[in-house]
Write a protein that holds these residues in place. Structure first.
Motif, PDB file in Angstrom:
ATOM      1  N   LEU A 175      37.417  -2.887  40.988  1.00 52.60           N
ATOM      2  CA  LEU A 175      38.476  -2.424  40.109  1.00 52.60           C
ATOM      3  C   LEU A 175      39.225  -3.660  39.626  1.00 52.60           C
ATOM      4  CD1 LEU A 175      39.976   0.021  38.933  1.00 52.60           C
ATOM      5  CD2 LEU A 175      41.454  -0.055  40.926  1.00 52.60           C
ATOM      6  N   GLY A 176      39.562  -3.682  38.349  1.00 53.66           N
ATOM      7  CA  GLY A 176      40.250  -4.846  37.814  1.00 53.66           C
ATOM      8  C   GLY A 176      41.055  -4.518  36.584  1.00 53.66           C
ATOM      9  N   GLY A 177      41.741  -5.523  36.104  1.00 59.15           N
ATOM     10  CA  GLY A 177      42.527  -5.406  34.895  1.00 59.15           C
ATOM     11  C   GLY A 177      42.208  -6.551  33.954  1.00 59.15           C
ATOM     12  N   PHE A 178      42.458  -6.360  32.665  1.00 55.90           N
ATOM     13  CA  PHE A 178      42.186  -7.393  31.672  1.00 55.90           C
ATOM     14  C   PHE A 178      43.173  -7.266  30.522  1.00 55.90           C
ATOM     15  CE2 PHE A 178      39.866  -3.705  30.349  1.00 55.90           C
ATOM     16  CZ  PHE A 178      40.018  -3.686  28.973  1.00 55.90           C
ATOM     17  N   TYR A 179      43.312  -8.349  29.780  1.00 56.46           N
ATOM     18  CA  TYR A 179      44.133  -8.331  28.576  1.00 56.46           C
ATOM     19  C   TYR A 179      43.590  -9.376  27.611  1.00 56.46           C
ATOM     20  CZ  TYR A 179      47.963  -8.139  25.347  1.00 56.46           C
ATOM     21  OH  TYR A 179      48.698  -7.979  24.202  1.00 56.46           O
ATOM     22  N   GLY A 180      43.567  -9.053  26.327  1.00 60.71           N
ATOM     23  CA  GLY A 180      43.060  -9.970  25.319  1.00 60.71           C
ATOM     24  C   GLY A 180      43.834  -9.892  24.030  1.00 60.71           C
ATOM     25  N   THR A 181      43.484 -10.783  23.115  1.00 62.05           N
ATOM     26  CA  THR A 181      44.170 -10.857  21.831  1.00 62.05           C
ATOM     27  C   THR A 181      43.551  -9.948  20.775  1.00 62.05           C
ATOM     28  OG1 THR A 181      42.776 -12.691  21.128  1.00 62.05           O
ATOM     29  CG2 THR A 181      44.864 -13.236  22.215  1.00 62.05           C
ATOM     30  N   GLY A 182      42.428  -9.331  21.090  1.00 62.77           N
ATOM     31  CA  GLY A 182      41.772  -8.440  20.145  1.00 62.77           C
ATOM     32  C   GLY A 182      41.059  -7.336  20.891  1.00 62.77           C
ATOM     33  N   PRO A 183      40.336  -6.469  20.191  1.00 64.40           N
ATOM     34  CA  PRO A 183      39.683  -5.337  20.848  1.00 64.40           C
ATOM     35  C   PRO A 183      38.529  -5.783  21.744  1.00 64.40           C
ATOM     36  CG  PRO A 183      39.077  -5.412  18.544  1.00 64.40           C
ATOM     37  CD  PRO A 183      40.130  -6.457  18.745  1.00 64.40           C
ATOM     38  N   ALA A 184      38.455  -5.213  22.932  1.00 67.30           N
ATOM     39  CA  ALA A 184      37.382  -5.506  23.872  1.00 67.30           C
ATOM     40  C   ALA A 184      36.119  -4.747  23.484  1.00 67.30           C
ATOM     41  CB  ALA A 184      37.827  -5.134  25.282  1.00 67.30           C
ATOM     42  N   LEU A 185      34.991  -5.177  24.031  1.00 68.78           N
ATOM     43  CA  LEU A 185      33.696  -4.607  23.688  1.00 68.78           C
ATOM     44  C   LEU A 185      33.336  -3.436  24.597  1.00 68.78           C
ATOM     45  CD1 LEU A 185      31.680  -7.914  23.339  1.00 68.78           C
ATOM     46  CD2 LEU A 185      32.617  -6.512  21.498  1.00 68.78           C
ATOM     47  N   THR A 186      33.382  -2.236  24.084  1.00 74.22           N
ATOM     48  CA  THR A 186      32.879  -1.051  24.785  1.00 74.22           C
ATOM     49  C   THR A 186      32.456  -0.025  23.752  1.00 74.22           C
ATOM     50  OG1 THR A 186      35.070  -0.050  24.918  1.00 74.22           O
ATOM     51  CG2 THR A 186      34.340  -1.278  26.845  1.00 74.22           C
ATOM     52  N   LEU A 187      31.806   0.988  24.218  1.00 78.43           N
ATOM     53  CA  LEU A 187      31.465   2.120  23.366  1.00 78.43           C
ATOM     54  C   LEU A 187      32.262   3.314  23.853  1.00 78.43           C
ATOM     55  CD1 LEU A 187      27.615   1.695  23.183  1.00 78.43           C
ATOM     56  CD2 LEU A 187      29.280   1.148  21.408  1.00 78.43           C
ATOM     57  N   PRO A 188      32.686   4.230  23.065  1.00 82.61           N
ATOM     58  CA  PRO A 188      32.584   4.273  21.613  1.00 82.61           C
ATOM     59  C   PRO A 188      33.550   3.295  20.952  1.00 82.61           C
ATOM     60  CG  PRO A 188      33.851   6.148  22.378  1.00 82.61           C
ATOM     61  CD  PRO A 188      33.376   5.401  23.602  1.00 82.61           C
ATOM     62  N   GLN A 189      33.244   2.916  19.751  1.00 81.00           N
ATOM     63  CA  GLN A 189      34.019   1.914  19.021  1.00 81.00           C
ATOM     64  C   GLN A 189      35.472   2.324  18.792  1.00 81.00           C
ATOM     65  OE1 GLN A 189      33.080  -1.188  17.900  1.00 81.00           O
ATOM     66  NE2 GLN A 189      31.241  -0.926  19.096  1.00 81.00           N
ATOM     67  N   ASP A 190      35.737   3.596  18.601  1.00 85.99           N
ATOM     68  CA  ASP A 190      37.102   4.037  18.319  1.00 85.99           C
ATOM     69  C   ASP A 190      38.002   4.020  19.545  1.00 85.99           C
ATOM     70  OD1 ASP A 190      35.745   6.139  19.490  1.00 85.99           O
ATOM     71  OD2 ASP A 190      36.769   7.667  18.309  1.00 85.99           O
ATOM     72  N   ALA A 191      37.448   3.799  20.742  1.00 88.33           N
ATOM     73  CA  ALA A 191      38.254   3.797  21.962  1.00 88.33           C
ATOM     74  C   ALA A 191      38.617   2.382  22.402  1.00 88.33           C
ATOM     75  CB  ALA A 191      37.493   4.491  23.087  1.00 88.33           C
ATOM     76  N   ARG A 192      38.286   1.376  21.614  1.00 86.83           N
ATOM     77  CA  ARG A 192      38.517   0.000  22.046  1.00 86.83           C
ATOM     78  C   ARG A 192      39.995  -0.356  22.012  1.00 86.83           C
ATOM     79  NH1 ARG A 192      34.578  -3.930  19.131  1.00 86.83           N
ATOM     80  NH2 ARG A 192      36.001  -3.534  17.443  1.00 86.83           N
ATOM     81  N   GLY A 193      40.385  -1.237  22.930  1.00 88.28           N
ATOM     82  CA  GLY A 193      41.762  -1.684  22.997  1.00 88.28           C
ATOM     83  C   GLY A 193      41.839  -3.121  23.471  1.00 88.28           C
ATOM     84  N   GLN A 194      43.055  -3.633  23.632  1.00 89.43           N
ATOM     85  CA  GLN A 194      43.257  -5.021  24.013  1.00 89.43           C
ATOM     86  C   GLN A 194      43.418  -5.215  25.515  1.00 89.43           C
ATOM     87  OE1 GLN A 194      46.667  -6.028  21.688  1.00 89.43           O
ATOM     88  NE2 GLN A 194      45.431  -6.663  19.961  1.00 89.43           N
TER      89      GLN A 194
END
Length: 142
Positions: free
Chosen positions: A75-94
């Motif tokens: 289990l982990g956490g992450f944060y970025g400056t743009g959308p992360a890579l996952t599917l489906p495309q409309d569920a992506r976040g930072q």
């Protein structure tokens, strides 16, 4: 002073790390990180940073090794400056939380490991959503 603190943290992290890793896939594209033993043969910690075509970011995971297998859960956490890579495309976040389901591939290479992971991801920033990502990585024992 801040630069000295960052330099000291990097040097101590390299001294305590068990493995250096490079992976391709979720959450940011290309990631590099370090894996630390927290409880020998049972629990590892991992910190990573990465960049991709759309995002730059980092995160941390706690990884529980399943005894007598090549499997691990985390289990982990992450944060970025743009959308992360996952599917489906409309569920992506930072940023958000992710589960890690991984296994080591049995290759006869000394000090080198190859792993595959699946990441069910709960996005919290900027909008709530759910996605699933994956990664393939190479790990070098230090």
């Amino acid at each position: 002073m801040r630069r000295w603190l960052v330099a000291a943290l990097l040097v101590s992290a390299l001294g305590l790390a068990q493995r250096a890793e490079v992976s391709l896939g979720s959450p940011f594209g290309v990631q590099g990180g370090l894996r630390f033993p927290l409880l020998p043969l049972l629990l590892d910690g991992r910190v990573y940073g990465g960049m991709g075509l759309e995002a730059l970011g980092g995160g941390a995971d706690l990884l529980l090794k399943l005894p007598l297998t090549d499997l691990y859960l985390g289990l982990g956490g992450f944060y970025g400056t743009g959308p992360a890579l996952t599917l489906p495309q409309d569920a992506r976040g930072q940023g958000g939380l992710r589960a890690v389901l991984g296994t080591w591939l049995n290759l006869p290479l000394p000090l080198v490991g190859v792993y595959v992971e699946v990441h069910p991801t709960l996005y919290l920033v900027p909008n709530a959503g759910f996605g699933v990502g994956a990664a393939v990585g190479v790990s070098l024992g230090l």
